[in-house]
Design an enzyme around this catalytic site. Structure first.
Site, PDB file in Angstrom:
ATOM      1  N   HIS A  24      10.978   6.799  28.364  1.00 50.86           N
ATOM      2  CA  HIS A  24      12.152   7.657  28.531  1.00 50.86           C
ATOM      3  C   HIS A  24      11.889   8.812  29.501  1.00 50.86           C
ATOM      4  O   HIS A  24      12.632   9.787  29.515  1.00 50.86           O
ATOM      5  CB  HIS A  24      12.624   8.217  27.195  1.00 50.86           C
ATOM      6  N   HIS A  80      24.124   1.394  22.089  1.00 46.33           N
ATOM      7  CA  HIS A  80      23.563   2.621  22.689  1.00 46.33           C
ATOM      8  C   HIS A  80      23.643   2.508  24.210  1.00 46.33           C
ATOM      9  O   HIS A  80      23.348   1.451  24.778  1.00 46.33           O
ATOM     10  CB  HIS A  80      22.113   2.764  22.226  1.00 46.33           C
ATOM     11  N   GLU A  82      21.986   4.498  26.501  1.00 51.75           N
ATOM     12  CA  GLU A  82      20.873   4.979  27.331  1.00 51.75           C
ATOM     13  C   GLU A  82      20.426   3.841  28.256  1.00 51.75           C
ATOM     14  O   GLU A  82      20.447   2.663  27.869  1.00 51.75           O
ATOM     15  CB  GLU A  82      19.717   5.486  26.450  1.00 51.75           C
ATOM     16  N   ASP A  84      17.856   2.369  29.192  1.00 50.43           N
ATOM     17  CA  ASP A  84      16.901   1.308  28.843  1.00 50.43           C
ATOM     18  C   ASP A  84      17.562   0.223  27.990  1.00 50.43           C
ATOM     19  O   ASP A  84      16.961  -0.829  27.747  1.00 50.43           O
ATOM     20  CB  ASP A  84      15.636   1.851  28.159  1.00 50.43           C
ATOM     21  N   HIS A 148      19.381   8.701  18.431  1.00 49.88           N
ATOM     22  CA  HIS A 148      19.069  10.044  18.855  1.00 49.88           C
ATOM     23  C   HIS A 148      19.987  10.566  19.962  1.00 49.88           C
ATOM     24  O   HIS A 148      19.738  11.653  20.519  1.00 49.88           O
ATOM     25  CB  HIS A 148      17.609  10.091  19.321  1.00 49.88           C
ATOM     26  N   ASP A 167      17.965   2.745  18.558  1.00 50.69           N
ATOM     27  CA  ASP A 167      16.647   3.396  18.676  1.00 50.69           C
ATOM     28  C   ASP A 167      15.959   3.625  17.325  1.00 50.69           C
ATOM     29  O   ASP A 167      14.732   3.729  17.266  1.00 50.69           O
ATOM     30  CB  ASP A 167      16.788   4.743  19.381  1.00 50.69           C
ATOM     31  N   TYR A 195       6.542   7.409  17.756  1.00 50.46           N
ATOM     32  CA  TYR A 195       7.912   7.305  18.255  1.00 50.46           C
ATOM     33  C   TYR A 195       8.798   8.358  17.585  1.00 50.46           C
ATOM     34  O   TYR A 195       9.578   9.056  18.240  1.00 50.46           O
ATOM     35  CB  TYR A 195       8.432   5.894  17.963  1.00 50.46           C
ATOM     36  N   HIS A 228      13.544  -1.098  20.247  1.00 51.42           N
ATOM     37  CA  HIS A 228      12.188  -1.045  20.822  1.00 51.42           C
ATOM     38  C   HIS A 228      11.191  -1.584  19.806  1.00 51.42           C
ATOM     39  O   HIS A 228      11.231  -1.219  18.624  1.00 51.42           O
ATOM     40  CB  HIS A 228      11.773   0.393  21.153  1.00 51.42           C
TER      41      HIS A 228
HETATM   42 FE1  FEO Z   1      17.771   6.145  23.394  1.00 49.54          FE
HETATM   43 FE2  FEO Z   1      15.560   3.680  23.971  1.00 49.54          FE
HETATM   44  O1  FEO Z   1      17.057   4.702  24.307  1.00 49.54           O
END
Ligand code: FEO
Length: 404
Positions: A24, A80, A82, A84, A148, A167, A195, A228
């Site tokens: 990130h 999500h 984000e 990634d 998050h 996440d 994490y 992840h």
């Molecule tokens: Fe909040 Fe792995 O993205």
């Protein structure tokens, strides 16, 4: 990568990023990471999340294999936004022209600001409590705002007892294994805590509320799929993930202290070691972490489950050394709770170091243990004694907290 069938007609179609070391953009990921996406083959073929843009081709290949050569996507669920997880969403939408794209209310806002040309996309907003049918299965949506990011949500399929948690409950873990029961459990717990400490910690109050809400919904989950790392397979593994998050979020005191410092001519470093002796004599486990030798995310991993943070820096240009300021800024953003603080350092002439460090630590709500120790140029025997006494005092304060 080949897709992996994790339940009947449910496939992991994500990507393994073996070379990720800068997760990130601010946290170390020494084991690499994965970007997990999942495909459910039902009357409506549904994709849950995508992958980082660099791995778009791998995702396409996995979708094609899971669909046995005739790739099709009817629905996309965006848990999500984000990059990634949604970094190649536009290319996937362009290629497959899905009937519907589901996201949370905050997800829609994020989607519009990431994809400025998305006005014509068939976006359907699914607040908490909404469910959809994809054929034999239903998908229920639970918003997890600030876990998050504001847009995060969990998608749950009751017929399969499976939840896609974005996440939450993730770990940075690149491997050919896909399930937590295939790897060393101690290493896995370390990765889970790492994490949490660097990504989730500031939102610990939200974690507790979310765990309570999930418990109140009586969801029957026997597979928990974060975006992840490895998948939690079986009720025991799922319970372990949920319970670990509850323990992390509570941030209870432990018999541990972290000394974080930088040094110019080794005076502050010597003070750190004398402080360590005092803590040790109170039975406290100590980590001494030089900011030159430890990345701020590695330091935060240790601070996360410690009871005290003792920070040292020489005075430099009426301030503190820049790497100490970096760690303190990073730490403040992660909002650690229930910590004792202490400050120390050396100086040549002006001597602002202790005052500045104290301001940082009290700004994080830490209860300072005094007196802090400051020395001009080289520590003397008396300085070492004062450092030792500071360590003893912090150690005694930790022991008092633990026995309260
Ligand atoms: Fe909040 Fe792995 O993205």
């Amino acid at each position: 990568m080949k897709p992996v069938e994790i339940k009947k007609d449910i496939f992991w179609v994500g990507a393994v990023d073996w070379n990720s070391r800068d997760f990130h953009g601010y946290s170390l990921s020494p084991r690499g990471t994965t970007y997990n996406a999942f495909l459910v083959k039902d009357e409506k073929i549904t994709l849950f999340d995508t992958v980082k843009a660099d791995f778009h081709d791998e995702l396409l290949c996995s979708i094609a294999q899971a669909c046995e050569g005739t790739p099709r996507l009817d629905y996309i669920v965006v848990n999500h936004l984000e990059p990634d997880h949604a970094g190649c969403l536009d290319r996937i939408v362009e290629r497959f022209h899905p009937e519907k794209i589901f996201c949370s209310p905050m997800g829609e806002k994020a989607l519009r600001s990431y994809y400025h040309h998305s006005q014509d996309w068939p976006v359907v907003v699914v607040p908490t409590g909404t469910s959809i049918s994809i054929g034999k299965r239903t998908v229920q949506f639970i918003e997890t705002r600030m876990l998050h990011w504001p847009d995060n949500m969990i998608s749950y399929i009751p017929e399969d007892k499976i939840a896609f948690s974005s996440d939450a409950f993730g770990q940075n873990w690149a491997s050919n294994e896909r399930f937590v029961d295939e790897v060393d459990s101690h290493a896995l717990d370390t990765a889970l805590g790492d994490y949490y400490a660097n990504i989730v910690l500031p939102y610990s109050p939200v974690v507790l509320k979310t765990l309570d809400a999930l418990a109140g919904m009586n969801l029957d989950i026997d597979m928990l799929c974060p975006d992840h790392g490895l998948i939690w397979r079986g009720k025991e593994a799922v319970a372990h993930a949920l319970d670990s998050y509850r323990q992390y979020a509570l941030q209870k005191p432990t018999k541990k202290a972290v000394i974080v410092y930088d040094t110019m001519w080794h005076s502050t470093e010597k003070m750190a070691r004398a402080i360590c002796d005092g803590l040790s004599d109170e039975g406290i486990s100590v980590r001494i972490m030089s900011v030159k030798h430890n990345h701020h995310s590695a330091i935060m991993r240790e601070v996360f489950d410690a009871s005290a943070v003792l920070v040292g820096s020489p005075t430099h240009n009426n301030g503190i050394l820049p790497l100490v300021a970096d760690v303190l800024t990073y730490m403040k953003g992660l909002r650690p709770q229930n910590k004792l603080g202490a400050a120390f350092g050396s100086f040549g002439w002006s001597g602002e170091c202790v005052k500045i460090i104290t301001e940082h630590l009290t700004g994080m709500g830490m209860e300072m243990v005094e007196p802090s120790v400051k020395v001009k140029n080289l520590p003397s025997h008396e300085t070492y004694q004062a450092c030792y006494e500071l360590g003893k005092k912090v150690g005694a304060a930790i022991n008092a907290k633990l026995s309260a």
